[in-house]
Design an enzyme around this catalytic site. Structure first.
Site, PDB file in Angstrom:
ATOM      1  N   ASP A 158       1.025  -1.723   0.207  1.00  0.00           N
ATOM      2  CA  ASP A 158      -0.050  -0.106   0.563  1.00  0.00           C
ATOM      3  C   ASP A 158       0.932   0.943  -0.200  1.00  0.00           C
ATOM      4  O   ASP A 158       2.404   1.022  -0.363  1.00  0.00           O
ATOM      5  CB  ASP A 158      -0.897   0.443   1.468  1.00  0.00           C
ATOM      6  N   HIS A 207      -4.000   5.764   3.690  1.00  0.00           N
ATOM      7  CA  HIS A 207      -4.190   5.222   3.137  1.00  0.00           C
ATOM      8  C   HIS A 207      -4.135   3.646   3.602  1.00  0.00           C
ATOM      9  O   HIS A 207      -4.895   2.991   3.954  1.00  0.00           O
ATOM     10  CB  HIS A 207      -4.660   4.787   1.513  1.00  0.00           C
ATOM     11  N   SER A 460     -11.683  -1.322  -0.723  1.00  0.00           N
ATOM     12  CA  SER A 460     -10.375  -1.304   0.009  1.00  0.00           C
ATOM     13  C   SER A 460      -9.913  -1.378   1.157  1.00  0.00           C
ATOM     14  O   SER A 460      -9.368  -1.842   1.924  1.00  0.00           O
ATOM     15  CB  SER A 460      -9.502   0.226  -0.149  1.00  0.00           C
TER      16      SER A 460
END
Length: 551
Positions: A158, A207, A460
């Site tokens: 990520d 994220h 996600s």
């Protein structure tokens, strides 16, 4: 729009001129030895910056605008394409994951953004806000009675992991974490360090830290607990600060995951710049594509598929997000209005057939995950498709519970860890680190140590729930690898996930209708299949308690 010819999508000369600027960084694939490939690359005017021999890939720089033509003419080389386009984006571009933080027309109902400890003595302080772990039984009174992920290594491919976050610090393995990216000022904004290569324990996007908290926020009487609160987190940063996942970095992270012996890897992204990667013009039904763009898609397919297969062959259970385009991936065709997403402003609408793949999630060894809201209904944004989605998991859905006071409440989303500096930069927190609205939460313990958390939604967010349950399965059913480690074949992990998932039937009438949630009819989802297996939920909603307790 130019009509397609009998041989598929036509060449778009204007687009070819737009994307022809040499940016100096390339991915080159080869079939022979690294030494032979290096010689061929040098002869074509390139400099090898890195080699991933396991899948025959090299990262190359060259100032020569004709480098691609020259290197492709070499017999030792099987493919080449640009890795990214520098100078064609701009700092301050829309956040790559902007749709995961939805906007609402009216102020949301809710608390102050701060939370107190719930009454349950065995729960983490913010457990009352975690409907997601309650839904799947990843709680102290559920799956954690038997398994917590101890001895299991979970890689997070990520944008990074903020290893200083108090809820993640106990579980991050800094020694095995890696950063495969280099910040690009034209894309990511100013570099945070002189070399533009960040340490492997930071996340300047947020994220990856959110994903990591869902998997394995520690059970440390602080903040939240992850699905597998004692699993070890290994940061495999392949995403830029801007959220782009370039080809070389993605493949290198996958190969490293296999070589370093990780048990599970979560992948909540697709490899840029193509949402769907085609192998021929015949797969284009509408739209245009240049020779260069098609070559890039072909190279993405080859290298990502090879890297996924490599990691899987070395014992890694791979989990990926199905995507947020609210598309039926099992339908014969796919509409794509976002590709290529770099260089900037070069996207052109296209319609392609379903053999054009979103990668890595559509690689055959990847467990693809759709998203549900707290009502267990498929979230409107989530991709779906019979045979494409294997399992569903909590992803949050702001528009859930339409017609009730809970509609558009922040609590419909999934709360997880977030870097404080990113939260301040994005305006989620003020200069003192306090949340500016109900979509974020700050928790501070009695010693004055504080952690920041925010609510997001998306596939996600759904995928790391499945990765966390996979870690619980590896601990519970895996074999000892010496010391405290555990291991289990990916096929067995996938089998347990499928068998233990809670069946979810198609809606009455066979169509999930989202017009009440103020979506156009095109968002409605036709549910193919049975209660046991269908296109919206795959094998069902992941169930941690059933997975480890056999219920």
């Amino acid at each position: 729009m130019t009509a397609p010819t009998a041989t598929g999508a036509p060449v778009d000369e204007a687009a070819s001129q737009t994307t022809s600027t040499a940016d100096g960084e390339y991915v080159v694939s080869f079939t022979g030895t690294p030494e032979a490939a290096t010689a061929a690359i040098q002869a074509a005017g390139g400099t090898v910056e890195g080699v991933t021999a396991q899948v025959g890939m090299a990262l190359v720089s060259s100032p020569d605008a004709a480098f691609l033509e020259k290197v492709r003419a070499r017999g030792e080389i099987s493919g080449a394409a640009r890795n990214h386009a520098v100078g064609t984006a701009r700092p301050g571009m829309p956040h790559r994951f902007a749709e995961e933080r939805p906007a609402v027309a009216e102020p949301a109902a809710g608390g102050s953004g701060h939370a107190n400890r719930p009454e349950r003595a065995d729960a983490e302080p913010l457990a009352e806000l975690q409907w997601n772990t309650e839904m799947i039984g990843a709680t102290p009174e559920g799956a954690h009675r038997t398994a917590t992920g101890k001895g299991v290594d979970v890689g997070i491919i990520d944008t990074g992991i903020d290893a200083s976050h108090p809820d993640l610090a106990p579980n991050v393995d800094a020694d095995r974490s890696r950063n495969f990216t280099t910040d690009i000022p034209a894309v990511d904004g100013p570099c945070e360090v002189a070399s533009c290569v960040d340490p492997a324990d930071v996340d300047d996007n947020g994220h990856g830290t959110h994903v990591a908290g869902i998997v394995a926020a520690a059970g440390n009487d602080f903040g939240i607990a992850g699905v597998a609160p004692e699993a070890t987190l290994v940061n495999l940063r392949a995403g830029q600060d801007s959220g782009f996942f370039f080809l070389y970095e993605t493949v290198a992270a996958l190969v490293y995951a296999g070589d370093t012996g990780l048990d599970v890897v979560n992948m909540s992204f697709y490899t840029d710049p193509w949402l769907y990667n085609c192998s021929s013009r015949e797969e284009y039904l509408e739209g245009t594509v240049t020779d260069e763009e098609l070559a890039q898609q072909q190279l993405v397919r080859r290298l990502v598929l090879d890297a996924v297969a490599y990691a899987h062959s070395r014992g890694v259970t791979l989990v990926g997000s199905a995507g947020n385009e609210h598309q039926d991936l099992a339908a014969p065709t796919r509409v794509d209005e976002t590709s290529p997403d770099y260089p900037l402003d070069t996207a052109r609408p296209r319609t392609v057939v379903n053999t054009c793949l979103s990668l890595p999630s559509e690689a055959p060894q990847v467990i693809s995950v759709s998203a549900v809201g707290p009502s267990t209904t498929k979230a409107d944004y989530s991709n779906y498709g019979l045979g494409d989605v294997e399992i569903a998991a909590p992803g949050g859905w702001l528009r859930d519970f339409v017609g009730t006071p809970a509609f558009q409440a922040p609590s419909n989303l999934v709360l997880s860890s977030y870097p404080l500096d990113v939260a301040i930069a994005e305006g989620l927190a003020d200069e003192n680190g306090d949340p500016v609205d109900e979509f974020s939460v700050e928790y501070c313990d009695e010693a004055g140590v504080c952690g920041f958390y925010t609510y997001l939604q998306g596939t996600s967010v759904a995928s790391p729930h499945v990765a966390g349950v996979a870690a619980l399965i590896v601990e519970e059913l895996g074999r000892s690898t010496g010391h405290t480690g555990r291991a289990l074949e990916p096929e067995r992990v996938a089998g347990v996930l499928a068998r233990s998932a809670e069946d979810h039937a198609c809606p009455a009438g066979g169509v999930e209708v989202y017009t009440d949630e103020e979506r156009p009819p095109e968002w409605n989802a036709v549910c193919e299949g049975t209660t046991d297996v269908n296109g919206l939920y795959g094998e069902g909603i992941v169930d941690a308690e059933a997975a480890v307790l056999g219920r």
